[in-house]
Motif scaffolding. Sequence first.
Motif, mmCIF file in Angstrom:
data_model
loop_
_atom_site.group_PDB
_atom_site.id
_atom_site.type_symbol
_atom_site.label_atom_id
_atom_site.label_comp_id
_atom_site.label_asym_id
_atom_site.label_seq_id
_atom_site.Cartn_x
_atom_site.Cartn_y
_atom_site.Cartn_z
ATOM 1 N N ILE A 13 22.386 49.074 43.751
ATOM 2 C CA ILE A 13 22.104 49.883 44.934
ATOM 3 C C ILE A 13 22.694 49.241 46.185
ATOM 4 C CG2 ILE A 13 20.248 50.693 46.464
ATOM 5 C CD1 ILE A 13 18.566 51.066 43.825
ATOM 6 N N ILE A 14 22.487 47.936 46.331
ATOM 7 C CA ILE A 14 23.035 47.226 47.495
ATOM 8 C C ILE A 14 24.558 47.286 47.492
ATOM 9 C CG2 ILE A 14 23.316 44.919 48.519
ATOM 10 C CD1 ILE A 14 20.344 44.441 47.637
ATOM 11 N N CYS A 15 25.169 47.102 46.324
ATOM 12 C CA CYS A 15 26.635 47.169 46.234
ATOM 13 C C CYS A 15 27.159 48.565 46.568
ATOM 14 C CB CYS A 15 27.105 46.747 44.847
ATOM 15 S SG CYS A 15 26.991 44.973 44.560
ATOM 16 N N ALA A 20 30.104 51.864 50.331
ATOM 17 C CA ALA A 20 30.285 53.063 51.158
ATOM 18 C C ALA A 20 30.480 52.682 52.623
ATOM 19 C CB ALA A 20 29.092 54.006 50.999
ATOM 20 N N ILE A 21 29.646 51.788 53.120
ATOM 21 C CA ILE A 21 29.717 51.416 54.541
ATOM 22 C C ILE A 21 31.014 50.683 54.858
ATOM 23 C CG2 ILE A 21 28.692 49.917 56.311
ATOM 24 C CD1 ILE A 21 25.942 50.655 55.079
ATOM 25 N N SER A 22 31.359 49.692 54.033
ATOM 26 C CA SER A 22 32.556 48.896 54.341
ATOM 27 C C SER A 22 33.837 49.713 54.252
ATOM 28 C CB SER A 22 32.631 47.664 53.435
ATOM 29 O OG SER A 22 32.762 48.039 52.081
ATOM 30 N N THR A 23 33.957 50.565 53.268
ATOM 31 C CA THR A 23 35.186 51.351 53.161
ATOM 32 C C THR A 23 35.263 52.418 54.246
ATOM 33 O OG1 THR A 23 34.157 52.780 51.515
ATOM 34 C CG2 THR A 23 35.504 50.973 50.691
ATOM 35 N N TRP A 24 34.138 53.061 54.533
ATOM 36 C CA TRP A 24 34.172 54.110 55.543
ATOM 37 C C TRP A 24 34.308 53.571 56.956
ATOM 38 C CZ3 TRP A 24 35.539 58.913 55.901
ATOM 39 C CH2 TRP A 24 35.802 59.553 54.699
ATOM 40 N N TYR A 25 33.901 52.340 57.185
ATOM 41 C CA TYR A 25 34.168 51.725 58.486
ATOM 42 C C TYR A 25 35.681 51.723 58.733
ATOM 43 C CZ TYR A 25 35.032 48.242 62.042
ATOM 44 O OH TYR A 25 35.503 47.607 63.159
ATOM 45 N N PHE A 96 31.780 52.556 46.093
ATOM 46 C CA PHE A 96 30.476 53.218 46.058
ATOM 47 C C PHE A 96 30.195 53.769 44.663
ATOM 48 C CE2 PHE A 96 28.198 57.327 46.382
ATOM 49 C CZ PHE A 96 26.959 56.856 46.806
ATOM 50 N N THR A 97 31.188 54.439 44.090
ATOM 51 C CA THR A 97 31.003 55.133 42.822
ATOM 52 C C THR A 97 30.742 54.186 41.655
ATOM 53 O OG1 THR A 97 32.523 56.827 43.614
ATOM 54 C CG2 THR A 97 31.999 56.861 41.277
ATOM 55 N N MET A 102 27.137 52.441 37.397
ATOM 56 C CA MET A 102 26.503 51.360 36.647
ATOM 57 C C MET A 102 24.980 51.467 36.718
ATOM 58 S SD MET A 102 29.050 49.852 35.315
ATOM 59 C CE MET A 102 28.309 48.395 34.640
ATOM 60 N N LEU A 103 24.446 51.847 37.873
ATOM 61 C CA LEU A 103 23.005 52.045 38.030
ATOM 62 C C LEU A 103 22.514 53.173 37.122
ATOM 63 C CD1 LEU A 103 20.281 51.638 39.560
ATOM 64 C CD2 LEU A 103 21.138 53.333 41.203
ATOM 65 N N ILE A 104 23.190 54.293 37.172
ATOM 66 C CA ILE A 104 22.792 55.440 36.351
ATOM 67 C C ILE A 104 22.947 55.114 34.871
ATOM 68 C CG2 ILE A 104 23.446 57.823 35.766
ATOM 69 C CD1 ILE A 104 23.941 58.149 38.840
#
Length: 117
Positions: A13-15, A20-25, A96-97, A102-104
């Motif tokens: 979840i943290i990753c 998402a945040i780092s790439t979209w920045y 993000f994906t 991996m979580l799912i």
Amino acid sequence: MAQPSKSLEYFYIICAIAGAISTWYFNIQFIIDHGGFSLITFLQEMFATNGASSFSSDFIVVGLVFLVWSFREAKRLEIRKWWLFFVVTFGVALAFTMPLFMLIRERRIAALANKNI
């Protein structure tokens, strides 16, 4: 009863959030710098330097391997709507994906193990 590791879930979840945040920045910075989004300019800048070319080539290979592997893994584990992961990979970010998948996947493996008990 099998359960996915909570610490592993939190890690994924943290990753996913960090991805998402780092790439979209940087995507937003690109859009601001260029007054909009141009796929051609984006692709040109991905290969503008040797360092960027190395990183971009690495990303392309890893992304392709992830998509093929996740497609097969989704079929094997009967994870429905895999196509959403494909869309999100290009619409949000592989960073993000991949942890989201991996979580799912971990949760699905635990659910299948519980079903077989």
